[in-house]
Scaffold this motif. Structure first.
Motif, mmCIF file in Angstrom:
data_model
loop_
_atom_site.group_PDB
_atom_site.id
_atom_site.type_symbol
_atom_site.label_atom_id
_atom_site.label_comp_id
_atom_site.label_asym_id
_atom_site.label_seq_id
_atom_site.Cartn_x
_atom_site.Cartn_y
_atom_site.Cartn_z
ATOM 1 N N ALA A 1 0.848 -1.191 0.000
ATOM 2 C CA ALA A 1 0.000 0.000 0.000
ATOM 3 C C ALA A 1 0.884 1.241 0.000
ATOM 4 O O ALA A 1 2.035 1.203 0.463
ATOM 5 C CB ALA A 1 -0.904 0.000 1.234
ATOM 6 N N GLU A 2 0.373 2.330 -0.504
ATOM 7 C CA GLU A 2 1.137 3.589 -0.545
ATOM 8 C C GLU A 2 1.636 3.988 0.837
ATOM 9 O O GLU A 2 2.715 4.533 0.980
ATOM 10 C CB GLU A 2 0.288 4.725 -1.128
ATOM 11 C CG GLU A 2 0.049 4.611 -2.619
ATOM 12 C CD GLU A 2 1.296 4.810 -3.454
ATOM 13 O OE1 GLU A 2 2.223 5.541 -3.031
ATOM 14 O OE2 GLU A 2 1.355 4.219 -4.550
ATOM 15 N N ASP A 3 0.846 3.710 1.877
ATOM 16 C CA ASP A 3 1.205 4.102 3.243
ATOM 17 C C ASP A 3 1.684 2.920 4.093
ATOM 18 O O ASP A 3 1.588 2.946 5.318
ATOM 19 C CB ASP A 3 0.026 4.810 3.921
ATOM 20 C CG ASP A 3 -1.198 3.914 4.058
ATOM 21 O OD1 ASP A 3 -1.233 2.812 3.462
ATOM 22 O OD2 ASP A 3 -2.139 4.314 4.766
ATOM 23 N N ALA A 4 2.223 1.894 3.449
ATOM 24 C CA ALA A 4 2.659 0.690 4.158
ATOM 25 C C ALA A 4 3.768 0.997 5.163
ATOM 26 O O ALA A 4 4.532 1.950 5.000
ATOM 27 C CB ALA A 4 3.163 -0.348 3.154
ATOM 28 N N ASP A 5 3.826 0.178 6.186
ATOM 29 C CA ASP A 5 4.908 0.197 7.171
ATOM 30 C C ASP A 5 5.753 -1.046 6.945
ATOM 31 O O ASP A 5 5.220 -2.122 6.674
ATOM 32 C CB ASP A 5 4.346 0.131 8.592
ATOM 33 C CG ASP A 5 4.009 1.487 9.146
ATOM 34 O OD1 ASP A 5 4.781 1.965 9.987
ATOM 35 O OD2 ASP A 5 2.979 2.057 8.746
ATOM 36 N N PHE A 6 7.074 -0.890 7.089
ATOM 37 C CA PHE A 6 7.981 -2.018 6.892
ATOM 38 C C PHE A 6 9.114 -1.949 7.902
ATOM 39 O O PHE A 6 9.772 -0.915 8.033
ATOM 40 C CB PHE A 6 8.536 -1.991 5.463
ATOM 41 C CG PHE A 6 9.555 -3.062 5.167
ATOM 42 C CD1 PHE A 6 9.310 -4.396 5.426
ATOM 43 C CD2 PHE A 6 10.762 -2.733 4.583
ATOM 44 C CE1 PHE A 6 10.245 -5.376 5.136
ATOM 45 C CE2 PHE A 6 11.717 -3.698 4.284
ATOM 46 C CZ PHE A 6 11.448 -5.024 4.557
ATOM 47 N N VAL A 7 9.321 -3.050 8.618
ATOM 48 C CA VAL A 7 10.484 -3.194 9.492
ATOM 49 C C VAL A 7 11.372 -4.230 8.834
ATOM 50 O O VAL A 7 10.962 -5.377 8.623
ATOM 51 C CB VAL A 7 10.080 -3.638 10.918
ATOM 52 C CG1 VAL A 7 11.319 -3.848 11.780
ATOM 53 C CG2 VAL A 7 9.138 -2.626 11.548
ATOM 54 N N ASP A 8 12.596 -3.812 8.483
ATOM 55 C CA ASP A 8 13.479 -4.729 7.766
ATOM 56 C C ASP A 8 14.178 -5.683 8.729
ATOM 57 O O ASP A 8 13.988 -5.624 9.952
ATOM 58 C CB ASP A 8 14.458 -3.971 6.861
ATOM 59 C CG ASP A 8 15.552 -3.235 7.603
ATOM 60 O OD1 ASP A 8 15.684 -3.378 8.837
ATOM 61 O OD2 ASP A 8 16.308 -2.496 6.937
ATOM 62 N N VAL A 9 15.009 -6.545 8.174
ATOM 63 C CA VAL A 9 15.620 -7.634 8.922
ATOM 64 C C VAL A 9 16.576 -7.146 10.015
ATOM 65 O O VAL A 9 16.865 -7.878 10.953
ATOM 66 C CB VAL A 9 16.285 -8.633 7.941
ATOM 67 C CG1 VAL A 9 17.585 -8.080 7.404
ATOM 68 C CG2 VAL A 9 16.469 -9.991 8.562
ATOM 69 N N VAL A 10 17.052 -5.900 9.911
ATOM 70 C CA VAL A 10 17.920 -5.370 10.964
ATOM 71 C C VAL A 10 17.172 -4.409 11.889
ATOM 72 O O VAL A 10 17.788 -3.728 12.702
ATOM 73 C CB VAL A 10 19.193 -4.701 10.390
ATOM 74 C CG1 VAL A 10 20.075 -5.731 9.695
ATOM 75 C CG2 VAL A 10 18.860 -3.555 9.469
ATOM 76 N N GLY A 11 15.854 -4.349 11.758
ATOM 77 C CA GLY A 11 15.041 -3.577 12.688
ATOM 78 C C GLY A 11 14.805 -2.122 12.329
ATOM 79 O O GLY A 11 14.301 -1.357 13.145
ATOM 80 N N ARG A 12 15.135 -1.725 11.108
ATOM 81 C CA ARG A 12 14.868 -0.336 10.691
ATOM 82 C C ARG A 12 13.433 -0.221 10.199
ATOM 83 O O ARG A 12 12.993 -1.026 9.389
ATOM 84 C CB ARG A 12 15.837 0.083 9.571
ATOM 85 C CG ARG A 12 17.273 0.148 10.038
ATOM 86 C CD ARG A 12 18.266 0.456 8.921
ATOM 87 N NE ARG A 12 17.989 -0.316 7.720
ATOM 88 C CZ ARG A 12 17.685 0.208 6.532
ATOM 89 N NH1 ARG A 12 17.640 1.499 6.353
ATOM 90 N NH2 ARG A 12 17.450 -0.569 5.503
ATOM 91 N N ARG A 13 12.708 0.775 10.688
ATOM 92 C CA ARG A 13 11.321 0.983 10.286
ATOM 93 C C ARG A 13 11.243 2.033 9.187
ATOM 94 O O ARG A 13 11.816 3.112 9.298
ATOM 95 C CB ARG A 13 10.480 1.449 11.474
ATOM 96 C CG ARG A 13 9.023 1.612 11.094
ATOM 97 C CD ARG A 13 8.184 2.018 12.269
ATOM 98 N NE ARG A 13 6.793 2.163 11.878
ATOM 99 C CZ ARG A 13 5.917 2.862 12.556
ATOM 100 N NH1 ARG A 13 6.285 3.465 13.673
ATOM 101 N NH2 ARG A 13 4.676 2.943 12.142
ATOM 102 N N MET A 14 10.504 1.685 8.136
ATOM 103 C CA MET A 14 10.271 2.608 7.025
ATOM 104 C C MET A 14 8.777 2.788 6.853
ATOM 105 O O MET A 14 8.009 1.858 7.095
ATOM 106 C CB MET A 14 10.888 2.055 5.742
ATOM 107 C CG MET A 14 12.409 2.070 5.757
ATOM 108 S SD MET A 14 13.111 0.954 4.540
ATOM 109 C CE MET A 14 13.419 -0.467 5.584
ATOM 110 N N ARG A 15 8.409 3.982 6.426
ATOM 111 C CA ARG A 15 6.987 4.287 6.258
ATOM 112 C C ARG A 15 6.721 4.756 4.840
ATOM 113 O O ARG A 15 7.381 5.674 4.352
ATOM 114 C CB ARG A 15 6.567 5.382 7.222
ATOM 115 C CG ARG A 15 6.659 4.959 8.658
ATOM 116 C CD ARG A 15 6.220 6.073 9.561
ATOM 117 N NE ARG A 15 6.340 5.649 10.946
ATOM 118 C CZ ARG A 15 6.033 6.401 11.957
ATOM 119 N NH1 ARG A 15 5.605 7.631 11.779
ATOM 120 N NH2 ARG A 15 6.167 5.941 13.181
#
Length: 134
Positions: free
Chosen positions: A34-48
């Motif tokens: 989604a355009e406003d998705a949240d993602f936490v990558d494998v090293v714990g960084r959160r992207m919005r």
């Protein structure tokens, strides 16, 4: 629409995610976000937001993941509502060159996805990637 069809739609979205990675087509890979998705990558960084996620992951993919591929070890989908699903995707990766370029061998982990059906399409609204050490 029954849960079986909904589950198939969720699995289809996850397959687009996987095949986009393996074809090194990150536009397709993240098209299910989604355009406003949240993602936490494998090293714990959160992207919005898809744009931030795409920019970050595209840069990584062009370097250490340029020759990588993933395969599915397991996909478990649970319908929370008719328009909300929880998916756990266990993956295995080869071809990761590692942060220093020396290669990392086989990696395994699990993605947890929350997906919502919007206008008939399943989109990832939240994802969390965790590497497995076992």
């Amino acid at each position: 629409m029954g849960c079986e069809l909904d589950t198939a739609g969720v699995a289809e979205a996850i397959e687009v995610f996987i095949s986009g990675w393996n074809d090194h087509d990150l536009v397709r890979h993240f098209s299910v976000f989604a355009e406003d998705a949240d993602f936490v990558d494998v090293v714990g960084r959160r992207m919005r937001g898809r744009a931030e996620i795409f920019a970050d992951q595209s840069a990584r993919h062009a370097q250490r993941f340029a020759e990588s591929s993933v395969r599915t070890l397991d996909l478990d989908i649970r319908m929370l509502r008719e328009d909300v699903a929880l998916a756990h995707y266990r993956w295995e990766m080869v071809g990761d060159r590692g942060p220093d370029g020396s290669g990392t061998g086989v990696r395994r982990g699990i993605f947890t996805f929350t997906l919502c059906r919007e206008s008939g399409a399943w989109l990832v609204v939240a994802a969390h990637n965790t590497e497995s050490i076992v």
